[in-house]
Scaffold this active site. Structure first.
Site, PDB file in Angstrom:
ATOM      1  N   SER A  18      22.472  -2.082 -25.940  1.00  0.00           N
ATOM      2  CA  SER A  18      22.189  -0.655 -26.093  1.00  0.00           C
ATOM      3  C   SER A  18      22.903   0.181 -25.041  1.00  0.00           C
ATOM      4  O   SER A  18      23.486   1.231 -25.354  1.00  0.00           O
ATOM      5  CB  SER A  18      20.675  -0.405 -26.039  1.00  0.00           C
ATOM      6  OG  SER A  18      20.130  -0.896 -24.825  1.00  0.00           O
ATOM      7  N   TRP A  19      22.906  -0.271 -23.786  1.00  0.00           N
ATOM      8  CA  TRP A  19      23.479   0.537 -22.716  1.00  0.00           C
ATOM      9  C   TRP A  19      24.997   0.514 -22.764  1.00  0.00           C
ATOM     10  O   TRP A  19      25.651   1.550 -22.601  1.00  0.00           O
ATOM     11  CB  TRP A  19      22.949   0.056 -21.377  1.00  0.00           C
ATOM     12  CG  TRP A  19      23.246   0.935 -20.202  1.00  0.00           C
ATOM     13  CD1 TRP A  19      23.649   0.524 -18.974  1.00  0.00           C
ATOM     14  CD2 TRP A  19      23.151   2.362 -20.114  1.00  0.00           C
ATOM     15  NE1 TRP A  19      23.813   1.603 -18.132  1.00  0.00           N
ATOM     16  CE2 TRP A  19      23.509   2.743 -18.812  1.00  0.00           C
ATOM     17  CE3 TRP A  19      22.786   3.358 -21.030  1.00  0.00           C
ATOM     18  CZ2 TRP A  19      23.535   4.065 -18.386  1.00  0.00           C
ATOM     19  CZ3 TRP A  19      22.814   4.683 -20.608  1.00  0.00           C
ATOM     20  CH2 TRP A  19      23.176   5.025 -19.304  1.00  0.00           C
ATOM     21  N   LYS A 122      20.941  -4.262 -13.556  1.00  0.00           N
ATOM     22  CA  LYS A 122      20.005  -3.994 -12.468  1.00  0.00           C
ATOM     23  C   LYS A 122      19.120  -5.216 -12.280  1.00  0.00           C
ATOM     24  O   LYS A 122      18.509  -5.694 -13.227  1.00  0.00           O
ATOM     25  CB  LYS A 122      19.133  -2.777 -12.797  1.00  0.00           C
ATOM     26  CG  LYS A 122      19.908  -1.494 -13.067  1.00  0.00           C
ATOM     27  CD  LYS A 122      18.982  -0.380 -13.532  1.00  0.00           C
ATOM     28  CE  LYS A 122      19.754   0.896 -13.833  1.00  0.00           C
ATOM     29  NZ  LYS A 122      18.868   1.990 -14.306  1.00  0.00           N
ATOM     30  N   LYS A 205      12.704  -1.094  -8.903  1.00  0.00           N
ATOM     31  CA  LYS A 205      11.955  -0.127  -9.719  1.00  0.00           C
ATOM     32  C   LYS A 205      11.422  -0.793 -10.982  1.00  0.00           C
ATOM     33  O   LYS A 205      10.369  -0.405 -11.509  1.00  0.00           O
ATOM     34  CB  LYS A 205      12.822   1.094 -10.032  1.00  0.00           C
ATOM     35  CG  LYS A 205      14.101   0.805 -10.805  1.00  0.00           C
ATOM     36  CD  LYS A 205      13.955   0.890 -12.295  1.00  0.00           C
ATOM     37  CE  LYS A 205      15.247   0.579 -13.017  1.00  0.00           C
ATOM     38  NZ  LYS A 205      15.100   0.636 -14.490  1.00  0.00           N
TER      39      LYS A 205
END
Length: 361
Positions: A18-19, A122, A205
């Site tokens: 998707s990214w 990430k 995160k």
């Protein structure tokens, strides 16, 4: 539009999740861009329909975007005399070593060894607890590299909704190429030299977002969520500074910004896993249903690396206890609440000047 004095830019995006697809779509609106998919059938389907039905169903991709499942052909698309080049790695941390190995063999043979490479993944590598730039440095020691990160859901970017990202590298050439590729219209790109800080923020995160999801699944309330986000930010900062990052980075897009989005956004897979855990589902059942979350993949690696350098990560420890050690969510919450009081200002503030990372990274 390019500035009249800027040379042409050619972009290859490796990874059609998707990214990767969203970024390729954004780049292709201004620059010659090829999106590489390992799956030949997926590449053929995208070329025929200009839609990534697997990862971004219902979103039309620009007609200017090219698709390929041939890695060599994708890299050769960068060979344009006088043009700038950029390779974007849109693979997860778990796939970074493999794609870097492919590039280490192919780039020199194609005369592309000086092409800047920016990655979007990430997290910490599960087996080694390495950050992405550490994986890159071992696999491609002479590469001009950097990270593109920030608070962003791929679907919203693909839809053309506003987003702000940060490109982190000590290389001005890489920062400039990445900004040229993506900055424009609803997408803004900011630059940073703090690669470690940007990567630690992007990794931690996700773990904190799992914790926030667990809290929401337990119906602990918005006060608890605010506390987890705030103390989670302190946890991220403390860990990052210990690894050489600037404390101020964590107040920016790739720290606070990405944390708030991932901990509260309805599209957050990490928060979704936490919600399911808080509601009583087993992790194995959640993962078997098709939900993937980088916070689950990297939580243990982050915990182990922090322990190795004697940095306290109480929220990360609690998440690991729930995910992997069979501790009940409310028991983990009670353990966090039972911690001794402390001075909030005692958290490490860290250096305010840029730290040299060595090499081109």
């Amino acid at each position: 539009m390019n500035h009249p004095t800027e040379p042409r830019l050619r972009v290859a995006v490796l990874g059609a999740g998707s990214w990767g697809t969203a970024l390729a779509a954004a780049s292709s609106r201004r620059h010659a861009t090829t999106l590489w998919a390992r799956d030949a059938a997926q590449a053929a389907a995208m070329a025929a329909t200009h839609e990534n039905a697997r990862y971004l169903p219902g979103i039309s991709l620009p007609k200017s975007l090219n698709f390929s499942s041939d890695l060599d052909a994708t890299l050769r698309s960068l060979q344009d005399e006088g043009a700038r080049r950029l390779i974007v790695l849109g693979v997860p941390v778990a796939g970074l070593t493999a794609i870097c190995s492919e590039l280490s063999r192919r780039l020199p043979a194609l005369g592309l060894q000086d092409t800047p490479i920016v990655w979007t993944c990430k997290g910490f590598e599960a087996d080694t607890a390495r950050l992405p730039h550490e994986i890159m440095r071992q696999a491609l020691p002479d590469a001009i590299g950097g990270a593109l990160s920030g608070p962003s859901f791929a679907r919203e970017v693909a839809q053309g909704l506003p987003v702000a990202l940060t490109v982190a590298s000590t290389s001005t050439a890489l920062r400039d190429a990445t900004t040229s590729a993506f900055h424009g219209a609803a997408l803004r790109v900011y630059a940073s030299a703090d690669l470690v800080g940007v990567e630690v923020g992007g990794a931690l995160k996700n773990v904190i977002a799992v914790a926030c999801g667990i809290g929401d699944g337990l119906a602990l309330g918005t006060n608890a969520r605010a506390a987890l986000i705030t103390r989670g930010l302190a946890e991220m900062t403390r860990f990052g500074v210990a690894l050489g990052a600037r404390a101020s980075t964590f107040a920016g897009l790739t720290g606070l910004g990405d944390l708030v989005l991932t901990a509260t956004g309805e599209l957050s897979r990490n928060r979704r896993v936490g919600l399911e855990i808080g509601a009583g589902r087993k992790l194995a059942d959640i993962l078997a249903s098709g939900i993937t979350a980088e916070g689950v993949r990297c939580a243990r690696a982050a915990r182990d690396r922090a322990r190795a350098i004697n940095v306290e990560l109480p929220i990360t420890e609690a998440v690991c206890a729930v995910l992997f050690d069979g501790v009940a969510p409310m028991t983990a919450v009670s353990a966090l609440l039972a911690r001794d009081p402390r001075d909030e200002s005692a958290d490490a503030s860290g250096p305010l000047d840029d730290e040299s990372l060595g090499g081109h990274l």
